[in-house]
Design an enzyme around this catalytic site. Sequence first.
Site, mmCIF file in Angstrom:
data_model
loop_
_atom_site.group_PDB
_atom_site.id
_atom_site.type_symbol
_atom_site.label_atom_id
_atom_site.label_comp_id
_atom_site.label_asym_id
_atom_site.label_seq_id
_atom_site.Cartn_x
_atom_site.Cartn_y
_atom_site.Cartn_z
ATOM 1 N N ASN A 189 0.835 -1.195 0.000
ATOM 2 C CA ASN A 189 0.000 0.000 0.000
ATOM 3 C C ASN A 189 0.875 1.252 0.000
ATOM 4 O O ASN A 189 1.954 1.297 0.611
ATOM 5 C CB ASN A 189 -1.015 -0.002 1.142
ATOM 6 C CG ASN A 189 -0.425 -0.237 2.517
ATOM 7 O OD1 ASN A 189 0.603 -0.891 2.667
ATOM 8 N ND2 ASN A 189 -1.079 0.302 3.533
ATOM 9 N N GLU A 198 0.237 5.131 0.658
ATOM 10 C CA GLU A 198 -0.705 6.156 1.097
ATOM 11 C C GLU A 198 -0.240 7.533 0.653
ATOM 12 O O GLU A 198 0.895 7.712 0.195
ATOM 13 C CB GLU A 198 -0.866 6.068 2.626
ATOM 14 C CG GLU A 198 -1.461 4.729 3.040
ATOM 15 C CD GLU A 198 -1.710 4.577 4.529
ATOM 16 O OE1 GLU A 198 -1.233 5.427 5.315
ATOM 17 O OE2 GLU A 198 -2.385 3.600 4.905
ATOM 18 N N CYS A 258 -4.018 0.504 -2.557
ATOM 19 C CA CYS A 258 -3.880 -0.734 -1.798
ATOM 20 C C CYS A 258 -2.755 -1.608 -2.351
ATOM 21 O O CYS A 258 -2.367 -1.494 -3.529
ATOM 22 C CB CYS A 258 -5.179 -1.534 -1.848
ATOM 23 S SG CYS A 258 -6.500 -0.847 -0.832
ATOM 24 N N GLU A 310 -2.888 -4.769 -3.089
ATOM 25 C CA GLU A 310 -3.367 -5.622 -4.181
ATOM 26 C C GLU A 310 -3.333 -4.863 -5.504
ATOM 27 O O GLU A 310 -2.971 -5.424 -6.553
ATOM 28 C CB GLU A 310 -4.788 -6.102 -3.900
ATOM 29 C CG GLU A 310 -4.936 -6.981 -2.665
ATOM 30 C CD GLU A 310 -5.242 -6.180 -1.391
ATOM 31 O OE1 GLU A 310 -4.733 -5.057 -1.245
ATOM 32 O OE2 GLU A 310 -5.977 -6.710 -0.544
ATOM 33 N N CYS A 332 -10.266 -5.068 0.653
ATOM 34 C CA CYS A 332 -11.389 -4.140 0.524
ATOM 35 C C CYS A 332 -12.220 -4.498 -0.701
ATOM 36 O O CYS A 332 -11.806 -5.266 -1.574
ATOM 37 C CB CYS A 332 -10.883 -2.701 0.447
ATOM 38 S SG CYS A 332 -10.218 -2.233 -1.163
ATOM 39 N N CYS A 347 -10.625 -3.858 -4.111
ATOM 40 C CA CYS A 347 -9.573 -4.814 -4.491
ATOM 41 C C CYS A 347 -10.168 -6.160 -4.871
ATOM 42 O O CYS A 347 -9.620 -6.857 -5.734
ATOM 43 C CB CYS A 347 -8.546 -4.956 -3.372
ATOM 44 S SG CYS A 347 -7.454 -3.525 -3.306
HETATM 45 N N1 THU Z 1 -5.163 -1.873 2.579
HETATM 46 C C1 THU Z 1 -4.582 -2.630 1.599
HETATM 47 O O1 THU Z 1 -3.550 -2.232 1.030
HETATM 48 N N2 THU Z 1 -5.128 -3.811 1.289
HETATM 49 C C2 THU Z 1 -6.163 -4.383 1.959
HETATM 50 O O2 THU Z 1 -6.550 -5.496 1.619
HETATM 51 C C3 THU Z 1 -6.818 -3.660 3.068
HETATM 52 C C4 THU Z 1 -6.392 -2.258 3.248
HETATM 53 C C5 THU Z 1 -4.514 -0.607 2.959
HETATM 54 C C6 THU Z 1 -5.192 0.656 2.524
HETATM 55 C C7 THU Z 1 -4.634 1.648 3.531
HETATM 56 O O3 THU Z 1 -3.363 2.105 3.078
HETATM 57 C C8 THU Z 1 -4.433 0.824 4.781
HETATM 58 O O4 THU Z 1 -4.448 -0.532 4.376
HETATM 59 C C9 THU Z 1 -5.491 1.049 5.860
HETATM 60 O O5 THU Z 1 -6.760 0.929 5.322
#
Ligand code: THU
Length: 130
Positions: free
Chosen positions: A39, A41, A50, A52, A83, A86
């Site tokens: 991920n 941000e 994310c 994925e 999520c 994804c």
């Molecule tokens: N996140 C992912 O990268 N993948 C997931 O399957 C769940 C959530 C990330 C998004 C964000 O950067 C952090 O986790 C918190 O939501």
Amino acid sequence: MSLVDDARAVRENAHAPYSNFKVGAAVRSTSGAVYLGCNVENVAYPEGTCAEAGAIAAMVAAGESEIAAVAVIADSPAPVSPCGGCRQKLAEFATGAVPVTLATMDGTELATTVGDLLPGAFDQDYLSRS
Ligand code: THU
């Protein structure tokens, strides 16, 4: 090295200063190649991506489009749940039978499939009258 190990390794590179929740993802394509994502941000929160999504983007950038297996890992009390967005992104490049391993840093693993993660997926069949 297992696909979960690949995901665990790339998780270290996650850029997650806002949630402090690092996620790693690895997808194996039908060619056998493994693509990694974490991920990423952003201070403008909705611009974050994310793990994925990153792994899928790397696969597509390499010229591939068929996922054979997926692993996702986070330091969560239970195996991390991808999520909704994804799940849809995975379904674009994977059949419902494709195995997905969801893992924690403690070593707990949950085996599921793309189909079980997104039952009733919106797919190309719904576009047939357009
Ligand atoms: N996140 C992912 O990268 N993948 C997931 O399957 C769940 C959530 C990330 C998004 C964000 O950067 C952090 O986790 C918190 O939501």
